[in-house]
Design a protein around this motif. Sequence first.
Motif, PDB file in Angstrom:
ATOM      1  N   MET A   1      23.860  52.580 -19.633  1.00 18.58           N
ATOM      2  CA  MET A   1      22.657  52.504 -20.470  1.00 18.58           C
ATOM      3  C   MET A   1      21.452  52.132 -19.600  1.00 18.58           C
ATOM      4  SD  MET A   1      24.497  50.742 -23.774  1.00 18.58           S
ATOM      5  CE  MET A   1      23.084  49.943 -24.363  1.00 18.58           C
ATOM      6  N   PRO A   2      20.429  52.967 -19.619  1.00 17.12           N
ATOM      7  CA  PRO A   2      19.257  52.714 -18.772  1.00 17.12           C
ATOM      8  C   PRO A   2      18.660  51.328 -19.023  1.00 17.12           C
ATOM      9  CG  PRO A   2      19.121  54.877 -19.782  1.00 17.12           C
ATOM     10  CD  PRO A   2      20.291  54.170 -20.415  1.00 17.12           C
ATOM     11  N   GLY A   3      18.453  50.592 -17.942  1.00 18.82           N
ATOM     12  CA  GLY A   3      17.803  49.287 -18.026  1.00 18.82           C
ATOM     13  C   GLY A   3      18.709  48.123 -18.379  1.00 18.82           C
ATOM     14  N   MET A   4      19.921  48.387 -18.845  1.00 17.06           N
ATOM     15  CA  MET A   4      20.804  47.297 -19.280  1.00 17.06           C
ATOM     16  C   MET A   4      21.255  46.425 -18.110  1.00 17.06           C
ATOM     17  SD  MET A   4      21.020  46.985 -22.467  1.00 17.06           S
ATOM     18  CE  MET A   4      22.426  45.904 -22.655  1.00 17.06           C
ATOM     19  N   LYS A   5      21.580  47.028 -16.988  1.00 17.17           N
ATOM     20  CA  LYS A   5      22.006  46.251 -15.830  1.00 17.17           C
ATOM     21  C   LYS A   5      20.887  45.306 -15.398  1.00 17.17           C
ATOM     22  CE  LYS A   5      24.264  45.217 -11.951  1.00 17.17           C
ATOM     23  NZ  LYS A   5      24.896  43.919 -11.966  1.00 17.17           N
ATOM     24  N   TRP A   6      19.682  45.813 -15.319  1.00 17.40           N
ATOM     25  CA  TRP A   6      18.535  45.000 -14.933  1.00 17.40           C
ATOM     26  C   TRP A   6      18.344  43.850 -15.922  1.00 17.40           C
ATOM     27  CZ3 TRP A   6      13.922  43.516 -17.091  1.00 17.40           C
ATOM     28  CH2 TRP A   6      13.006  42.909 -16.227  1.00 17.40           C
ATOM     29  N   MET A   7      18.376  44.159 -17.221  1.00 20.23           N
ATOM     30  CA  MET A   7      18.209  43.113 -18.239  1.00 20.23           C
ATOM     31  C   MET A   7      19.356  42.106 -18.191  1.00 20.23           C
ATOM     32  SD  MET A   7      16.439  45.008 -21.553  1.00 20.23           S
ATOM     33  CE  MET A   7      17.927  44.903 -22.424  1.00 20.23           C
ATOM     34  N   GLY A   8      20.570  42.583 -18.011  1.00 20.97           N
ATOM     35  CA  GLY A   8      21.719  41.691 -17.921  1.00 20.97           C
ATOM     36  C   GLY A   8      21.616  40.752 -16.732  1.00 20.97           C
ATOM     37  N   ASP A   9      21.161  41.279 -15.602  1.00 17.66           N
ATOM     38  CA  ASP A   9      20.973  40.451 -14.407  1.00 17.66           C
ATOM     39  C   ASP A   9      19.926  39.368 -14.653  1.00 17.66           C
ATOM     40  OD1 ASP A   9      22.828  42.038 -13.093  1.00 17.66           O
ATOM     41  OD2 ASP A   9      21.338  43.086 -11.851  1.00 17.66           O
ATOM     42  N   ARG A  10      18.802  39.727 -15.282  1.00 13.83           N
ATOM     43  CA  ARG A  10      17.744  38.742 -15.563  1.00 13.83           C
ATOM     44  C   ARG A  10      18.229  37.694 -16.565  1.00 13.83           C
ATOM     45  NH1 ARG A  10      16.583  42.240 -12.478  1.00 13.83           N
ATOM     46  NH2 ARG A  10      17.735  40.788 -11.217  1.00 13.83           N
ATOM     47  N   LEU A  11      18.967  38.125 -17.588  1.00 13.01           N
ATOM     48  CA  LEU A  11      19.502  37.177 -18.573  1.00 13.01           C
ATOM     49  C   LEU A  11      20.477  36.216 -17.896  1.00 13.01           C
ATOM     50  CD1 LEU A  11      19.791  36.173 -21.475  1.00 13.01           C
ATOM     51  CD2 LEU A  11      21.576  37.897 -21.799  1.00 13.01           C
ATOM     52  N   TYR A  12      21.359  36.743 -17.056  1.00  7.37           N
ATOM     53  CA  TYR A  12      22.305  35.889 -16.342  1.00  7.37           C
ATOM     54  C   TYR A  12      21.553  34.842 -15.526  1.00  7.37           C
ATOM     55  CZ  TYR A  12      26.135  34.206 -13.505  1.00  7.37           C
ATOM     56  OH  TYR A  12      27.050  33.381 -12.911  1.00  7.37           O
ATOM     57  N   GLU A  13      20.521  35.257 -14.798  1.00  6.89           N
ATOM     58  CA  GLU A  13      19.748  34.333 -13.966  1.00  6.89           C
ATOM     59  C   GLU A  13      19.119  33.222 -14.804  1.00  6.89           C
ATOM     60  OE1 GLU A  13      16.960  36.918 -12.047  1.00  6.89           O
ATOM     61  OE2 GLU A  13      18.508  37.831 -10.782  1.00  6.89           O
ATOM     62  N   GLN A  14      18.572  33.583 -15.961  1.00  7.43           N
ATOM     63  CA  GLN A  14      17.947  32.574 -16.825  1.00  7.43           C
ATOM     64  C   GLN A  14      18.974  31.567 -17.351  1.00  7.43           C
ATOM     65  OE1 GLN A  14      14.625  31.967 -17.459  1.00  7.43           O
ATOM     66  NE2 GLN A  14      14.467  33.389 -15.742  1.00  7.43           N
ATOM     67  N   VAL A  15      20.106  32.073 -17.790  1.00  9.72           N
ATOM     68  CA  VAL A  15      21.158  31.188 -18.299  1.00  9.72           C
ATOM     69  C   VAL A  15      21.690  30.316 -17.154  1.00  9.72           C
ATOM     70  CG1 VAL A  15      23.481  31.108 -19.299  1.00  9.72           C
ATOM     71  CG2 VAL A  15      21.766  32.665 -20.237  1.00  9.72           C
ATOM     72  N   ARG A  16      21.964  30.916 -16.008  1.00  6.99           N
ATOM     73  CA  ARG A  16      22.459  30.177 -14.837  1.00  6.99           C
ATOM     74  C   ARG A  16      21.521  29.032 -14.465  1.00  6.99           C
ATOM     75  NH1 ARG A  16      21.439  33.540  -9.899  1.00  6.99           N
ATOM     76  NH2 ARG A  16      19.403  32.632 -10.262  1.00  6.99           N
ATOM     77  N   ASP A  17      20.235  29.333 -14.403  1.00  2.57           N
ATOM     78  CA  ASP A  17      19.264  28.347 -13.944  1.00  2.57           C
ATOM     79  C   ASP A  17      18.956  27.274 -14.984  1.00  2.57           C
ATOM     80  OD1 ASP A  17      19.217  29.786 -11.598  1.00  2.57           O
ATOM     81  OD2 ASP A  17      17.298  30.773 -12.031  1.00  2.57           O
ATOM     82  N   ASN A  18      19.294  27.510 -16.232  1.00  2.00           N
ATOM     83  CA  ASN A  18      18.978  26.568 -17.310  1.00  2.00           C
ATOM     84  C   ASN A  18      20.207  26.172 -18.119  1.00  2.00           C
ATOM     85  OD1 ASN A  18      15.931  26.570 -17.096  1.00  2.00           O
ATOM     86  ND2 ASN A  18      16.363  28.758 -17.251  1.00  2.00           N
ATOM     87  N   ARG A  19      21.392  26.355 -17.568  1.00  2.00           N
ATOM     88  CA  ARG A  19      22.630  26.169 -18.336  1.00  2.00           C
ATOM     89  C   ARG A  19      22.801  24.759 -18.874  1.00  2.00           C
ATOM     90  NH1 ARG A  19      23.823  26.821 -12.981  1.00  2.00           N
ATOM     91  NH2 ARG A  19      25.111  25.262 -11.942  1.00  2.00           N
ATOM     92  N   TYR A  20      22.436  23.740 -18.126  1.00  2.00           N
ATOM     93  CA  TYR A  20      22.614  22.373 -18.620  1.00  2.00           C
ATOM     94  C   TYR A  20      21.624  22.064 -19.744  1.00  2.00           C
ATOM     95  CZ  TYR A  20      25.447  21.630 -14.402  1.00  2.00           C
ATOM     96  OH  TYR A  20      26.397  21.715 -13.412  1.00  2.00           O
ATOM     97  N   THR A  21      20.404  22.576 -19.618  1.00  2.00           N
ATOM     98  CA  THR A  21      19.396  22.369 -20.662  1.00  2.00           C
ATOM     99  C   THR A  21      19.790  23.109 -21.937  1.00  2.00           C
ATOM    100  OG1 THR A  21      17.677  22.167 -18.983  1.00  2.00           O
ATOM    101  CG2 THR A  21      16.950  22.646 -21.225  1.00  2.00           C
ATOM    102  N   LEU A  22      20.253  24.339 -21.789  1.00  2.00           N
ATOM    103  CA  LEU A  22      20.593  25.166 -22.946  1.00  2.00           C
ATOM    104  C   LEU A  22      21.921  24.771 -23.604  1.00  2.00           C
ATOM    105  CD1 LEU A  22      19.643  28.650 -21.446  1.00  2.00           C
ATOM    106  CD2 LEU A  22      18.412  27.420 -23.244  1.00  2.00           C
ATOM    107  N   PHE A  23      22.933  24.439 -22.807  1.00  2.00           N
ATOM    108  CA  PHE A  23      24.281  24.251 -23.342  1.00  2.00           C
ATOM    109  C   PHE A  23      24.875  22.870 -23.088  1.00  2.00           C
ATOM    110  CE2 PHE A  23      23.630  28.745 -22.430  1.00  2.00           C
ATOM    111  CZ  PHE A  23      23.851  29.275 -23.685  1.00  2.00           C
ATOM    112  N   GLY A  24      24.207  22.066 -22.290  1.00  2.00           N
ATOM    113  CA  GLY A  24      24.681  20.713 -22.030  1.00  2.00           C
ATOM    114  C   GLY A  24      25.594  20.630 -20.822  1.00  2.00           C
ATOM    115  N   LYS A  25      25.769  19.392 -20.377  1.00  2.00           N
ATOM    116  CA  LYS A  25      26.592  19.114 -19.200  1.00  2.00           C
ATOM    117  C   LYS A  25      27.736  18.208 -19.623  1.00  2.00           C
ATOM    118  CE  LYS A  25      26.209  17.531 -14.443  1.00  2.00           C
ATOM    119  NZ  LYS A  25      25.301  17.084 -13.382  1.00  2.00           N
TER     120      LYS A  25
END
Length: 145
Positions: free
Chosen positions: A93-117
Amino acid sequence: MNYKVIYDGNCNLCVTLVQLLENLDGGQNFEYISMQDLEGLDRFGIATDDCEMGMILIDSQNLEKRWQGSDAAEEIGRILPAGEVFVAAYRAMPGMKWMGDRLYEQVRDNRYTLFGKRSTTYKSVYAVGCRAIENCDNPDLKSGS
């Protein structure tokens, strides 16, 4: 076990996903090492700084073959039964890989804030080198909990 999954054992989201993968896979394809297990990481030549870009998947048959971040998540999905069809569709699907990569980066970088530690590091029932519960150094598993 064909693959080693290196995950953040202090991240609530990461641990939940590892537990889901443990249930889906049943230890057939994957063994797990938390990013907090410095001795375990060292066995594979991985420094804690290497983990900053997200989870890592290592091919046990060829330790030089590794995936990281969203690429690791996609490869895990591809390995699961019937997963290859879904990953192929996602990648097509056009653009999905790019969007998935950006979403992963955001979740990775903010995982403790978003989901807790977590207050304690999770150790998988299918930890690297933990072939049987009797041989595992996880006291929670030895007690049968």
